[in-house]
Design an enzyme around this catalytic site. Structure first.
Site, short mmCIF file in Angstrom:
data_model
loop_
_atom_site.label_atom_id
_atom_site.label_comp_id
_atom_site.label_asym_id
_atom_site.label_seq_id
_atom_site.Cartn_x
_atom_site.Cartn_y
_atom_site.Cartn_z
N LYS A 1 48.03 -49.18 54.90
CA LYS A 1 48.25 -50.63 54.95
C LYS A 1 49.71 -50.96 54.61
O LYS A 1 50.34 -51.81 55.23
CB LYS A 1 47.27 -51.34 54.01
CG LYS A 1 45.84 -51.27 54.55
CD LYS A 1 44.76 -51.64 53.55
CE LYS A 1 43.40 -51.28 54.14
NZ LYS A 1 42.25 -51.53 53.27
N GLN B 1 41.31 -53.31 47.27
CA GLN B 1 40.77 -52.12 47.93
C GLN B 1 39.44 -51.70 47.28
O GLN B 1 39.37 -51.56 46.06
CB GLN B 1 41.80 -50.98 47.85
CG GLN B 1 41.39 -49.72 48.56
CD GLN B 1 41.29 -49.88 50.08
OE1 GLN B 1 42.14 -50.49 50.71
NE2 GLN B 1 40.23 -49.35 50.67
N ASP C 1 40.84 -59.97 54.12
CA ASP C 1 39.78 -59.04 54.50
C ASP C 1 38.58 -59.81 55.06
O ASP C 1 37.70 -59.22 55.68
CB ASP C 1 39.30 -58.24 53.26
CG ASP C 1 39.85 -56.82 53.25
OD1 ASP C 1 40.21 -56.32 54.33
OD2 ASP C 1 39.90 -56.22 52.15
#
Ligand code: NAP
Length: 295
Positions: A58, A102, A125
């Site tokens: 990322k 994460q 997300d």
């Protein structure tokens, strides 16, 4: 080996690379106009190998397109309370447009609490209940990253889902459930959702014009479970021990490629199909969040 000369292999790496170029062009324009550049923050708790690899990917993607990024690393001993305080700080940081935490988190930290603390406008997300629910609204804000990547792959390969029968195998909160809603809402498809309690899975998968599998069980779908001419999207990504690979494992999808691919009009390989799209979806969502905050 499967003869893939008559099958369209859906190339997620190529599509992801095209989208990254489009995003980088947009960032160059913003720079020329003296405008604020998109800023993604990533929270990583602990030093799990797979999570660190995903986060590295990322960060690399942010650098490639010219986004600002912040990586906040915490020891896996961090308390839930402290983590929530950091989330509040990022929510209030005017320069940060989007951020992700994460997963997985240590089991004593509630994923639900952490996710729900994220300001939905910065939830790139797309995991918060608000963004999940907004899929069925007239003006969805941010789509969950992996389902968004799947929809974008279908769009860029001109797979029209309107009126088609899409069968989604796997009904998780992160992939299968939101994707089913997006196929029905934005994709105007007729959707069947299958999960682990589904009886006679093959009777459903055989009816699919478009079959999407997101379970995490290598080889779950075999050639006798699909019809001729089907489009198959394999989201499954499982690490399987493989002594012939330098890292000691290879990635396997949920679809038995050798028996399914010969019957397909199009199919995604694993790796190189859906995987690369998830990271670019995160970039697309961050760009959108940034532009919505600066209008
Ligand atoms: P998950 O949370 O474990 O969900 C799996 C889903 O599959 C659940 O809905 C489960 O049903 C269902 N299921 C389990 N066994 C089944 C069976 N025999 N038949 C039909 N459905 C069954 O996993 P996830 O987060 O959705 O991820 C799924 C896969 O996609 C994993 O391999 C993951 O690594 C991969 N993935 C890849 C990407 C990418 O970027 N490529 C991104 C995200 C996920 P229940 O709900 O009833 O338990």
């Amino acid at each position: 080996m499967v003869d893939t000369s008559k099958i369209t292999l859906i190339d997620g790496r190529k599509v992801a690379s095209d989208i990254k170029k489009e995003i980088a062009d947009r960032v160059s324009e913003l720079k020329k106009q003296g405008k604020k550049l998109p800023h993604l923050a990533i929270i990583l708790v602990g030093d799990d190998g797979a999570s660190t690899t995903y986060v590295d990917g990322k960060v690399k993607a942010c650098k490639e397109v010219g986004f600002h990024y912040s990586l906040l690393r915490f020891a896996d001993t961090i308390s839930e309370e402290r983590l929530l305080k950091h989330i509040d700080q990022i929510n209030n940081d005017e320069d940060i447009d989007g951020f992700i935490v994460q997963l997985p988190l240590p089991s004593r930290i509630s994923v639900e609490k952490v996710t729900e603390r994220i300001n939905p406008e910065k939830d790139v997300d797309g995991f918060t209940n608000e963004n999940f629910g907004s899929i069925t609204s007239a003006d969805p804000h941010i789509f969950p990253a992996t389902p968004f990547g799947v929809m974008e792959l279908l769009r860029r390969y001109n797979v029209d889902t309107t009126g088609k029968h899409c069968v989604v195998v796997g009904a998780s909160r992160l992939v299968g459930a939101p994707l089913s809603m997006m196929l029905a809402e934005q994709g105007r498809a007729t959707v069947t959702i299958c999960h682990k309690y589904t009886e006679n899975l093959a009777s459903h998968t055989k009816k699919a014009d478009i079959l999407i599998v997101a379970v995490g069980k290598p080889g779950l779908i075999t050639g006798d479970m699909v019809k001729e001419g089907v489009v198959v999207i394999d989201v499954g990504t499982t690490r399987v021990e493989d002594g012939s690979k330098p890292r000691g494992f290879s990635l396997k999808g949920d679809v038995d490629f050798d028996t399914v691919a010969p019957k397909c009009a199009m199919i995604t390989p694993v790796p190189g199909g859906v995987g690369p799209m998830t990271i670019v979806s995160l970039l697309m969502n961050t760009l959108k969040a940034s532009e919505q905050r600066t209008v």
